[in-house]
Enzyme design. Structure first.
Site, PDB file in Angstrom:
ATOM      1  N   GLU A 294       0.852  -1.187   0.000  1.00 48.68           N
ATOM      2  CA  GLU A 294       0.000   0.000   0.000  1.00 48.68           C
ATOM      3  C   GLU A 294       0.891   1.240   0.000  1.00 48.68           C
ATOM      4  OE1 GLU A 294      -3.204  -0.465   3.204  1.00 48.68           O
ATOM      5  OE2 GLU A 294      -1.754  -2.020   3.697  1.00 48.68           O
TER       6      GLU A 294
ATOM      7  N   LYS B  21       2.482   4.501   1.478  1.00 48.57           N
ATOM      8  CA  LYS B  21       2.763   5.025   2.816  1.00 48.57           C
ATOM      9  C   LYS B  21       2.477   6.520   2.787  1.00 48.57           C
ATOM     10  CE  LYS B  21       6.085   5.271   6.579  1.00 48.57           C
ATOM     11  NZ  LYS B  21       5.524   6.566   7.019  1.00 48.57           N
TER      12      LYS B  21
ATOM     13  N   ARG C 132      -0.837   9.218  11.626  1.00 47.78           N
ATOM     14  CA  ARG C 132      -1.329   7.871  11.934  1.00 47.78           C
ATOM     15  C   ARG C 132      -2.339   7.991  13.071  1.00 47.78           C
ATOM     16  NH1 ARG C 132       1.254   2.658  12.605  1.00 47.78           N
ATOM     17  NH2 ARG C 132      -0.414   1.159  12.937  1.00 47.78           N
TER      18      ARG C 132
ATOM     19  N   ARG D  71      -1.088   8.449  16.915  1.00 48.77           N
ATOM     20  CA  ARG D  71      -0.150   7.403  17.309  1.00 48.77           C
ATOM     21  C   ARG D  71       0.593   7.768  18.586  1.00 48.77           C
ATOM     22  NH1 ARG D  71       5.337   5.881  14.253  1.00 48.77           N
ATOM     23  NH2 ARG D  71       6.136   7.157  15.941  1.00 48.77           N
TER      24      ARG D  71
ATOM     25  N   GLU E 171      -4.496   6.468   8.166  1.00 49.43           N
ATOM     26  CA  GLU E 171      -3.760   7.716   8.062  1.00 49.43           C
ATOM     27  C   GLU E 171      -4.728   8.861   7.824  1.00 49.43           C
ATOM     28  OE1 GLU E 171       0.380   8.933   8.218  1.00 49.43           O
ATOM     29  OE2 GLU E 171      -0.552   6.958   8.364  1.00 49.43           O
TER      30      GLU E 171
ATOM     31  N   LYS F 289       8.168  -0.675   6.396  1.00 53.70           N
ATOM     32  CA  LYS F 289       7.994   0.566   5.645  1.00 53.70           C
ATOM     33  C   LYS F 289       9.154   0.684   4.656  1.00 53.70           C
ATOM     34  CE  LYS F 289       9.892   3.211   9.556  1.00 53.70           C
ATOM     35  NZ  LYS F 289       9.624   4.306  10.516  1.00 53.70           N
TER      36      LYS F 289
END
Length: 534
Positions: A231, A233, A238, A253, A281, A403
């Site tokens: 996907e 980033k 977040r 986050r 996100e 990531k």
């Protein structure tokens, strides 16, 4: 507070994980409930707000030690820690003679500090000086830490939670969940927070976030590409969106409740069923495409979100995981199945503020490498790679989530200012300001303090001390000779900076000893980057 001071020393004097956990458990075993609660709050960054201005503390400390303020400031810059500087320079005749008769508990001292807030400067001074005279050096240091709020002991919240779980005989994962949220030591009790099986605010709490590591080595080393979900980033915030008890909660986050920052999400209370928790996100999104992070900053930098901001920086939640549905915890469900549930949920709701994260259905690493290279064109930082059979874990774990960010942007710049660091680097110049050429002038555009080795820092420090042109407190202006390659994740226009640009996460990539200052980059180069990537 003697036991807490001893704990602080034990934590500060070792880098061994097991020793830190053992020291914490021993402390929790002996402490009363109120002290335990405040210790948890302090070590999870929930200490009370500062009651006394640090400028006043500087004045009082220099006066008590019979030092001119400039000499105190120089001492502070060398030591690198205000609390420690005050503890060291204070004459303390009473405590030396009596070896300290402090018998207050940690929670009593914290209440003493909180009670300073409404007092006049003179009343605060009288009470603070009284404390400094009653405590020995170690106790005074810890008291000053509590007073200034600068609490760093090289201890992660995860280790604190591990020790607390051993003490309370509570499962660590469950305890991690309980410690999340907006609880405050002033308004709860140890029993309610740790021992209660059903805390009153449980329905508002998020789940601990699962965090990814950066891809190491070649991406092909991860194995068969068919085992992975790829996907974008996104470069946003977040967060988790929670719908429980017919209420909306939005958590970042960083465990900050940010519901009020995003009033648009209130419509999701009607769009989603009770008992829903989504991970994703939060990004600015307009006319069918994501906007850059600078646009998001116009939202998060304001206390009140005006209608104008809502219009210029509209946001959406791009959901990429579902952690709870109809009140059922789904974290142990394989991601492939969670994805199907998420797709169905997003498809069945009508809000334009909730979008489904796009899965890049490509059948080779080579194609993914090509797509990743175009991340910035989509205002993305790169790709996320998640193993299809993975569960949703707690914290940063290696193996299932990675990531895979694009290479940073870079520019060569000249160091023009240097400032002393803090802590163990308080005697070294480690924080630098960099500039690029605008004709024959150097224009500052970025600050950075990370990226050099200890050996390189010592060499730069020696250069700074030998090539200082002017001094401004802890800052030195230096001869513009050293060139460094500065790496950064993004660039945006900024009216707050002299250069007209702001960089995202600037850091030193390498020291360009092969390049003279005259060959550093220019403002024109920065403007070209701004036009292409801003």
């Amino acid at each position: 507070m003697k036991d807490f001071v001893q704990l602080f020393e034990q934590l500060d004097q070792t880098t061994k994980t097991n020793k830190k956990v053992a020291a914490l458990k021993q402390y929790f075993d002996a402490a009363n409930d109120t002290d335990k609660l405040w210790t948890i709050a302090i070590l999870s960054h929930r200490r009370p707000k500062r009651s006394v201005r640090t400028a006043l503390l500087r004045e009082w400390a220099s006066e008590a030690a019979n030092l001119p303020l400039w000499l105190f400031e120089e001492s502070y810059h060398i030591v690198g820690d205000l609390a420690e500087t005050i503890a060291l320079i204070h004459p303390n005749p009473i405590a030396i003679e009596l070896e300290s008769k402090n018998d207050k508990t940690l929670s009593e001292w914290i209440q003493y500090i909180v009670d300073l807030k409404p007092l006049s400067d003179e009343e605060q001074k009288e009470r603070v000086l009284w404390v400094w005279n009653q405590l020995n050096e170690k106790e005074r240091f810890v008291f000053n830490k509590l007073l200034t709020g600068g609490w760093r002991v090289g201890l992660s919240q995860k280790l604190m939670t591990r020790a607390l779980a051993q003490h309370a005989e509570v499962e660590e994962n469950a305890l991690t969940h309980r410690l999340m949220g907006n609880w405050r030591a002033e308004t709860t009790s140890y029993h309610e927070l740790i021992e209660s099986s059903d805390p009153a605010d449980q329905y508002s709490k998020p789940y601990p976030f699962y965090l990814a590591y950066a891809v190491e080595g070649e991406v092909q080393d991860l194995g068969d590409v068919a085992d992975w979900q790829a996907e974008w980033k996104w470069d946003g915030i977040r967060g988790q969106i929670i719908i429980r008890n017919n209420e909306l909660f939005v958590w970042s986050r960083g465990e900050e409740l940010v519901t009020d920052k995003f009033p648009e999400f209130q419509e999701l209370v009607e769009a989603l069923p009770n008992g829903t928790v989504l991970d994703g996100e939060i990004i600015p999104f307009k006319e069918g495409k994501p906007l850059n992070f600078a646009t998001m900053q116009t939202r998060i930098s304001r206390k009140n979100v005006s209608k104008a901001i809502l219009k210029s920086a509209p946001i959406v939640m791009i959901a990429y995981d579902i952690l709870e549905l109809d009140g059922q915890d789904l974290r142990e469900t394989p991601m492939e199945e969670r994805r199907k549930l998420l797709m169905q949920l997003v498809k069945n709701q009508e809000s334009e503020k909730l979008m489904l994260s796009q899965v890049l259905d490509l059948n080779s690493w080579e194609k993914l490498i090509e797509v990743r290279s175009k991340s910035r064109e989509n205002n993305a930082e790169g790709l996320m790679l998640k193993r299809k059979d993975s569960t949703y874990k707690i914290g940063r774990k290696k193996g299932d989530w990675w990531k895979w960010k694009v290479d940073p942007l870079t520019i060569d710049a000249v160091m023009i200012y240097a400032m002393r660091g803090h802590g163990r680097r308080a005697n070294l110049y480690t924080d630098y300001t960099f500039a690029v050429w605008d004709g024959e002038k150097l224009v500052p555009f970025a600050k950075a303090y990370s990226g050099l080795t200890d050996k390189e820092i010592k060499r730069v420090d020696a250069f700074v001390k030998k090539n200082t042109v002017d001094k401004f407190g802890p800052v030195r202006s230096v001869t513009p000779e050293l060139v460094f390659e500065i790496a950064f994740e993004g660039i945006a226009r900024s009216s707050r900076h002299k250069s007209g640009v702001a960089l995202r996460f600037p850091r030193i990539h390498r020291w360009r000893e092969d390049k003279p200052a005259a060959e550093a980059n220019t403002m024109e180069d920065l403007m070209k980057m701004l036009a292409e990537f801003g």
